[in-house]
Motif scaffolding. Structure first.
Motif, short mmCIF file in Angstrom:
data_model
loop_
_atom_site.label_atom_id
_atom_site.label_comp_id
_atom_site.label_asym_id
_atom_site.label_seq_id
_atom_site.Cartn_x
_atom_site.Cartn_y
_atom_site.Cartn_z
N SER A 200 -5.48 11.09 1.41
CA SER A 200 -6.47 10.96 2.48
C SER A 200 -6.58 9.48 2.86
CB SER A 200 -7.84 11.47 2.02
OG SER A 200 -8.36 10.66 0.97
N ALA A 201 -7.35 9.21 3.91
CA ALA A 201 -7.60 7.83 4.29
C ALA A 201 -8.29 7.09 3.14
CB ALA A 201 -8.45 7.78 5.55
N GLU A 202 -9.12 7.80 2.40
CA GLU A 202 -9.83 7.18 1.27
C GLU A 202 -8.86 6.79 0.15
OE1 GLU A 202 -13.43 8.23 -1.92
OE2 GLU A 202 -12.75 9.72 -0.48
N THR A 203 -7.90 7.66 -0.18
CA THR A 203 -6.96 7.31 -1.25
C THR A 203 -6.04 6.18 -0.81
OG1 THR A 203 -5.24 8.92 -0.59
CG2 THR A 203 -7.00 9.70 -2.06
N ARG A 204 -5.68 6.13 0.47
CA ARG A 204 -4.79 5.07 0.96
C ARG A 204 -5.48 3.71 0.94
NH1 ARG A 204 -0.13 6.88 3.46
NH2 ARG A 204 -0.03 9.12 3.92
N ALA A 205 -6.80 3.69 0.92
CA ALA A 205 -7.55 2.43 0.93
C ALA A 205 -7.89 1.94 -0.48
CB ALA A 205 -8.83 2.60 1.75
N MET A 206 -7.44 2.64 -1.51
CA MET A 206 -7.80 2.27 -2.88
C MET A 206 -7.26 0.90 -3.27
SD MET A 206 -7.21 5.92 -4.86
CE MET A 206 -7.72 5.28 -6.46
N ARG A 207 -8.06 0.14 -3.99
CA ARG A 207 -7.63 -1.11 -4.59
C ARG A 207 -7.79 -1.10 -6.10
NH1 ARG A 207 -6.59 -5.43 -1.34
NH2 ARG A 207 -6.97 -5.14 0.89
N ASP B 99 -7.89 3.64 -15.84
CA ASP B 99 -6.95 2.53 -15.99
C ASP B 99 -5.79 2.58 -15.00
OD1 ASP B 99 -8.30 1.42 -18.36
OD2 ASP B 99 -7.66 3.31 -19.29
N SER B 100 -5.49 3.75 -14.47
CA SER B 100 -4.40 3.91 -13.50
C SER B 100 -4.58 5.25 -12.80
CB SER B 100 -3.03 3.84 -14.20
OG SER B 100 -2.89 4.88 -15.15
N VAL B 101 -3.72 5.52 -11.84
CA VAL B 101 -3.76 6.75 -11.06
C VAL B 101 -2.47 7.52 -11.30
CG1 VAL B 101 -3.53 7.60 -8.68
CG2 VAL B 101 -5.37 6.03 -9.27
N ARG B 102 -2.60 8.84 -11.40
CA ARG B 102 -1.44 9.73 -11.53
C ARG B 102 -1.49 10.74 -10.39
NH1 ARG B 102 0.04 14.74 -13.77
NH2 ARG B 102 2.02 14.76 -14.94
N GLY B 103 -0.40 10.84 -9.62
CA GLY B 103 -0.37 11.76 -8.49
C GLY B 103 0.97 12.43 -8.34
N GLY B 104 0.99 13.46 -7.50
CA GLY B 104 2.23 14.14 -7.20
C GLY B 104 2.37 15.48 -7.88
N PRO B 105 3.61 16.02 -7.86
CA PRO B 105 4.83 15.35 -7.42
C PRO B 105 4.86 15.09 -5.91
CG PRO B 105 5.29 17.64 -7.92
CD PRO B 105 3.89 17.38 -8.35
N HIS B 106 5.44 13.93 -5.55
CA HIS B 106 5.63 13.54 -4.16
C HIS B 106 7.11 13.22 -3.94
CE1 HIS B 106 1.38 13.42 -3.35
NE2 HIS B 106 1.15 12.46 -4.21
N ARG B 107 7.53 13.34 -2.69
CA ARG B 107 8.84 12.87 -2.26
C ARG B 107 8.66 11.49 -1.64
NH1 ARG B 107 9.61 17.35 1.89
NH2 ARG B 107 7.34 17.32 1.67
N PRO B 108 9.75 10.73 -1.48
CA PRO B 108 9.62 9.42 -0.86
C PRO B 108 8.97 9.50 0.52
CG PRO B 108 11.80 9.66 -1.83
CD PRO B 108 11.14 11.00 -1.90
N PHE B 109 7.86 8.85 0.68
CA PHE B 109 7.11 8.73 1.93
C PHE B 109 6.39 10.03 2.33
CE2 PHE B 109 10.94 6.04 2.46
CZ PHE B 109 10.32 4.81 2.38
N GLY C 273 0.81 -1.21 0.00
CA GLY C 273 0.00 0.00 0.00
C GLY C 273 0.85 1.25 0.00
N GLY C 274 0.18 2.39 -0.03
CA GLY C 274 0.85 3.68 -0.08
C GLY C 274 -0.16 4.79 -0.19
#
Length: 324
Positions: free
Chosen positions: A182-189, A204-214, A129-130
């Motif tokens: 959010s808690a909702e995005t972290r629960a995505m399957r 078909d997929s998710v695109r997010g960020g930019p994010h740093r590690p963790f 997860g992430g």
């Protein structure tokens, strides 16, 4: 050059209609590898494929030196990927654009060879997860897996030599998440619904960020931040290359990597409702200074590789045969 073959458990299934449509660089009939094994073929550093990879690295890791490239030739995984891309995804994603990209993936404490020994290759069911739930996380910039704990650090190198997978992914129609976590995005399957229908279609997929590690967001300077793509279906990905990269690991860079690891531990602690320990105060600033110095030293070689890599990109990503 030596060729390493990774055996897999026998898989009984009918061959795909595209079973003979292997990439040209594999050779006639897809080479001499078995039907379900991952054959790792060492490539010259002057090959078109290696030149492209050098250019991809130089975008955000100018101090990185590509020391080894192995092409992954797995007939079963390629047929599953190509069949899903050309016979299914192309007919359901918006405009028939399968949105195919080359992206970076770190295998953490497991060597890439161990991951490739699984019969499904990159399998989202093994994800811990992430930010966007249980999927396979792929980065546009290699600094994201290298700067965190995602890259596999080769034993005996003091952390300066890392191993990454380069993954060819058919991302299709993407659900844009920006930097929202959010808690909702972290629960995505799986991604959300794109078209209510009929027929009812998901992204078909998710695109997010930019994010740093963790850590969500790009930070003040964007250092080791990347756009992240998350895929929830194994057949949308093909692990195309295993690469080894050597990094300059001065004291400042080591401190920054350790800081990213501390941030990851702190983030997981906060999720459990426990107060996190104080973060290392110097990580982002020191990595910014180190990256700036490395960029100045490596700018010329990176620019010289662009022209050759453009030709390589055309060879590696031919137009799709089936488009809507």
């Amino acid at each position: 050059l030596a060729v390493h073959t990774l055996p897999l458990a026998p898989v009984s299934e009918a061959p795909h209609p595209l079973s003979m449509a292997y990439p040209d660089e594999w050779g006639a009939g897809g080479g001499d590898g078995g039907p379900t094994e991952s054959k790792l073929v060492p490539l010259s550093m002057q090959s078109n494929e290696a030149l492209l990879i050098k250019t991809l690295l130089a975008r955000s890791c100018p101090s990185a030196r590509l020391s080894r490239v192995q092409r992954v030739q797995n007939k079963k995984l390629w047929c599953e990927y190509a069949h899903y891309r050309d016979a299914s995804l192309v007919h359901t994603c918006a405009g028939g654009d399968v949105n195919e990209m080359l992206l970076f993936h770190g295998t953490a404490e497991r060597a890439a060879e161990d991951v490739l020994a699984h019969q499904n290759g990159l399998d989202p069911r093994f994800s811990n997860g992430g930010f966007y739930g249980q999927g396979i996380y792929l980065a546009e910039d290699p600094s994201y897996p290298i700067g965190g704990r995602y890259a596999h650090r080769i034993s005996g190198s003091g952390g300066s030599r890392v191993q990454l997978l380069i993954v060819k992914a058919a991302l299709g129609s993407q659900q844009e998440m920006g930097q929202r976590i959010s808690a909702e995005t972290r629960a995505m399957r799986m991604p959300d619904v794109r078209v209510e229908g009929p027929p009812r279609l998901l992204y078909d997929s998710v695109r997010g960020g930019p994010h740093r590690p963790f850590v969500s967001g790009g930070g003040e300077n964007g250092c080791n931040a990347s756009i992240i793509h998350v895929v929830y279906e194994s057949r949308q990905m093909y692990p195309a290359y295993v690469i080894e990269v050597e990094m300059e690991m001065g004291a400042e860079v080591v401190a920054a990597v350790q800081n990213n690891s501390a941030e990851g531990s702190a983030a997981r602690t906060r999720q459990r409702g426990v107060r996190a320990p104080a973060r290392h105060p110097s990580g982002s600033a020191t990595l910014r200074r180190a990256a700036a110095a490395a960029a100045a030293a490596a700018a010329a070689p990176a620019a010289a590789a662009v022209a050759a890599a453009a030709a390589a990109l055309l060879l590696m990503s031919p137009p799709l045969r089936h488009r809507a």
